[in-house]
Design a protein around this motif. Structure first.
Motif, PDB file in Angstrom:
ATOM      1  N   LYS A 214      47.683 -78.159 -21.371  1.00 47.49           N
ATOM      2  CA  LYS A 214      47.494 -76.891 -20.672  1.00 47.49           C
ATOM      3  C   LYS A 214      46.417 -76.083 -21.372  1.00 47.49           C
ATOM      4  O   LYS A 214      46.335 -76.059 -22.591  1.00 47.49           O
ATOM      5  N   ILE A 215      45.628 -75.411 -20.566  1.00 40.52           N
ATOM      6  CA  ILE A 215      44.608 -74.521 -21.120  1.00 40.52           C
ATOM      7  C   ILE A 215      45.268 -73.194 -21.417  1.00 40.52           C
ATOM      8  O   ILE A 215      45.824 -72.556 -20.519  1.00 40.52           O
ATOM      9  N   SER A 216      45.241 -72.799 -22.674  1.00 45.20           N
ATOM     10  CA  SER A 216      45.867 -71.530 -23.041  1.00 45.20           C
ATOM     11  C   SER A 216      44.850 -70.404 -22.904  1.00 45.20           C
ATOM     12  O   SER A 216      43.660 -70.571 -23.152  1.00 45.20           O
ATOM     13  N   LYS A 217      45.339 -69.261 -22.488  1.00 46.50           N
ATOM     14  CA  LYS A 217      44.472 -68.095 -22.273  1.00 46.50           C
ATOM     15  C   LYS A 217      44.053 -67.458 -23.593  1.00 46.50           C
ATOM     16  O   LYS A 217      43.134 -66.670 -23.633  1.00 46.50           O
ATOM     17  N   GLU A 218      44.725 -67.808 -24.687  1.00 44.01           N
ATOM     18  CA  GLU A 218      44.405 -67.173 -25.951  1.00 44.01           C
ATOM     19  C   GLU A 218      43.171 -67.757 -26.639  1.00 44.01           C
ATOM     20  O   GLU A 218      42.667 -67.182 -27.586  1.00 44.01           O
TER      21      GLU A 218
ATOM     22  N   ILE B 254      39.638 -68.087 -27.484  1.00 47.78           N
ATOM     23  CA  ILE B 254      38.489 -67.208 -27.320  1.00 47.78           C
ATOM     24  C   ILE B 254      37.247 -68.086 -27.353  1.00 47.78           C
ATOM     25  O   ILE B 254      36.838 -68.581 -28.394  1.00 47.78           O
ATOM     26  N   LEU B 255      36.706 -68.310 -26.166  1.00 48.59           N
ATOM     27  CA  LEU B 255      35.534 -69.158 -26.016  1.00 48.59           C
ATOM     28  C   LEU B 255      34.455 -68.376 -25.276  1.00 48.59           C
ATOM     29  O   LEU B 255      34.740 -67.399 -24.582  1.00 48.59           O
TER      30      LEU B 255
ATOM     31  N   GLU C 272      40.928 -82.331 -30.264  1.00 48.25           N
ATOM     32  CA  GLU C 272      41.264 -81.557 -29.077  1.00 48.25           C
ATOM     33  C   GLU C 272      39.927 -81.191 -28.434  1.00 48.25           C
ATOM     34  O   GLU C 272      39.041 -80.667 -29.099  1.00 48.25           O
ATOM     35  N   ILE C 273      39.776 -81.500 -27.157  1.00 48.58           N
ATOM     36  CA  ILE C 273      38.502 -81.284 -26.478  1.00 48.58           C
ATOM     37  C   ILE C 273      38.732 -80.310 -25.326  1.00 48.58           C
ATOM     38  O   ILE C 273      39.605 -80.528 -24.478  1.00 48.58           O
ATOM     39  N   ILE C 274      37.958 -79.238 -25.339  1.00 49.67           N
ATOM     40  CA  ILE C 274      38.056 -78.198 -24.313  1.00 49.67           C
ATOM     41  C   ILE C 274      36.697 -78.091 -23.658  1.00 49.67           C
ATOM     42  O   ILE C 274      35.669 -78.030 -24.347  1.00 49.67           O
TER      43      ILE C 274
END
Length: 152
Positions: free
Chosen positions: A78-82, A84-85, A148-150
């Motif tokens: 899951k993509i977390s909203k926290e 900061i990107l 971990e890849i975002i």
């Protein structure tokens, strides 16, 4: 398209993912130097990757024994909203890659222990007449990398 890669160095997290994942991709070069990839079930046991092959499996080339290979698992997260990107992420996944040498397993104690681990992970009952016991191989792990890849 942006991408951020966070290396994971905590062995506890890596081993947990290898223990719970049910399928992975074994990649190796065949005799003609072509890369083959085989999707297979596996168990992570005693710091190594163990899997079975079948005689009629045309995707599996027995010439790989004692050669280098890699084994990878992937898990969408899951993509977390926290986070900061400086971009809006659309995907996030965990990758664990093990590299080492493929070996045929012949020691009976290891075979017995790995069969128990397979039974515990994949089946509710034990199959004493399993003909795949002689077809057990392992990736004798030399290195494990995880990230971990975002991206988005």
């Amino acid at each position: 398209m942006n991408r951020k890669v966070n290396q994971i160095r905590e062995i506890g997290i890596i081993e947990k993912e290898l223990s719970v994942s049910k399928v992975g991709i074994l990649a190796y070069k065949n005799e003609k130097e072509n890369v083959n990839q085989v999707v297979t079930s596996f168990v992570y046991f005693d710091k190594n990757i163990f899997a079975f092959y079948e005689d009629n499996d045309e995707n599996f080339d027995r010439s790989i024994f004692e050669n280098n290979a890699s084994f990878s698992i992937y898990k969408e997260e899951k993509i977390s909203k926290e986070n900061i990107l400086d971009f809006e992420p659309t995907y996030k996944f965990l990758q664990v890659k093990c590299t080492g040498v493929i070996k045929k397993v012949e020691e009976q104690k290891i075979i017995d222990d790995v069969v128990k681990a397979f039974t515990k992970k994949y089946s509710a009952k034990s199959d004493k007449n399993n003909t795949a016991l002689s077809k057990l191989f392992c990736l004798d792990t030399e290195e494990i990398q995880a990230a971990e890849i975002i991206g988005g």
